[in-house]
Design an enzyme around this catalytic site. Structure first.
Site, short mmCIF file in Angstrom:
data_model
loop_
_atom_site.label_atom_id
_atom_site.label_comp_id
_atom_site.label_asym_id
_atom_site.label_seq_id
_atom_site.Cartn_x
_atom_site.Cartn_y
_atom_site.Cartn_z
N LYS A 66 0.84 -1.20 0.00
CA LYS A 66 0.00 0.00 0.00
C LYS A 66 0.87 1.25 0.00
CE LYS A 66 -4.00 1.55 2.44
NZ LYS A 66 -5.16 0.85 2.91
N MET A 91 -13.01 2.96 -2.37
CA MET A 91 -13.26 1.85 -1.46
C MET A 91 -11.99 1.28 -0.84
SD MET A 91 -16.45 1.98 -1.49
CE MET A 91 -16.92 0.51 -0.59
N ARG A 92 -11.11 2.18 -0.42
CA ARG A 92 -9.88 1.75 0.25
C ARG A 92 -9.64 2.62 1.47
NH1 ARG A 92 -6.68 -1.63 -2.28
NH2 ARG A 92 -7.50 -2.05 -4.33
N ILE A 94 -7.40 4.85 3.59
CA ILE A 94 -6.22 5.67 3.32
C ILE A 94 -5.11 5.28 4.31
CG2 ILE A 94 -5.34 8.06 3.33
CD1 ILE A 94 -7.19 7.50 0.97
N ASN A 108 -13.86 13.04 3.16
CA ASN A 108 -14.64 11.91 2.62
C ASN A 108 -16.13 12.20 2.79
OD1 ASN A 108 -15.16 9.20 1.70
ND2 ASN A 108 -15.56 8.62 3.83
N HIS A 110 -19.74 10.26 3.44
CA HIS A 110 -20.24 8.98 3.95
C HIS A 110 -21.77 9.03 3.99
CE1 HIS A 110 -20.08 5.21 6.10
NE2 HIS A 110 -21.00 5.70 6.92
#
Ligand code: GRF
Length: 191
Positions: A66, A91-92, A94, A108, A110
């Site tokens: 990563k 969809m990861r 950070i 982000n 949500h």
């Protein structure tokens, strides 16, 4: 120079589209300069092409770690002189590299009223729980999943039983809240 935004997305990209449109029509006084996508072929890439916005498309599995792919992303953000990173269905989680280099500049969206219903299935989780007030949250990104400081929230009241209808309402709320929040964040940056 106008502030420069990058949007990270993995899928459909409707929030990307709204942010790109808002930058293009001046509702957000910024340039959306880069779309980062970890799912080559995702529809967000088509949307970015339509807006003539460059796409940094990659597969995590092509990197050893990563940290390696986040280094590649952060190097590109540096090159593009990005001021603000907006996650929109990325969809990861950070990781350390991006947090070390862009921490405090990553936000982000949500689809729930945090701290309730974090995670990848927020709408379904809230629906199955049976809440009557749903909503949307925009928050800073830190090392906890959906756990950073809240910037803005909006409620969505729904008492029906059709999850598709609910999703449509939540996405409509997202599409208003994200550009409005980015716009006010950027104008506060300039003060
Ligand atoms: C949105 O519901 C957002 O809140 C969540 O992922 C979804 C992305 O939708 N993080 P889209 O790709 O912007 O249409």
């Amino acid at each position: 120079m106008k502030p420069r935004i990058a949007v990270f997305a993995s899928g459909n990209g409707s929030n990307f589209e709204v942010l790109a449109g808002s930058c293009a029509d001046g509702t957000i006084d910024a340039d959306l300069v880069l779309c980062v996508c970890d799912k080559p072929g995702a529809f967000v890439e088509t949307r970015a092409e339509r807006f003539d916005i460059p796409v940094l498309s990659f597969r995590a599995r092509d990197f050893e770690s990563k940290r390696d792919f986040e280094r590649m992303i952060a190097d590109r953000l540096d090159e593009e002189k990005v001021d603000l990173v907006c996650l929109a269905g990325y969809m990861r989680i950070i990781g350390e590299e991006l947090l070390e280099r862009y921490g405090g500049r990553i936000i982000n969206i949500h689809p729930a009223l945090l701290p309730s219903f974090p995670g990848a299935h927020a709408i379904k989780d809230a629906f199955e729980y049976g809440v009557k007030v749903y909503g949307v949250t925009i928050h800073y990104v830190n090392d906890e999943v959906d756990g950073g400081k809240i910037i803005a929230q909006t409620p969505v009241e729904y008492t029906g039983s059709d999850i598709d209808e609910l999703e449509t309402m939540i996405h409509a709320a997202e599409h208003k809240l994200y550009p409005a929040t980015v716009s006010s964040l950027l104008s506060n940056l300039n003060k």
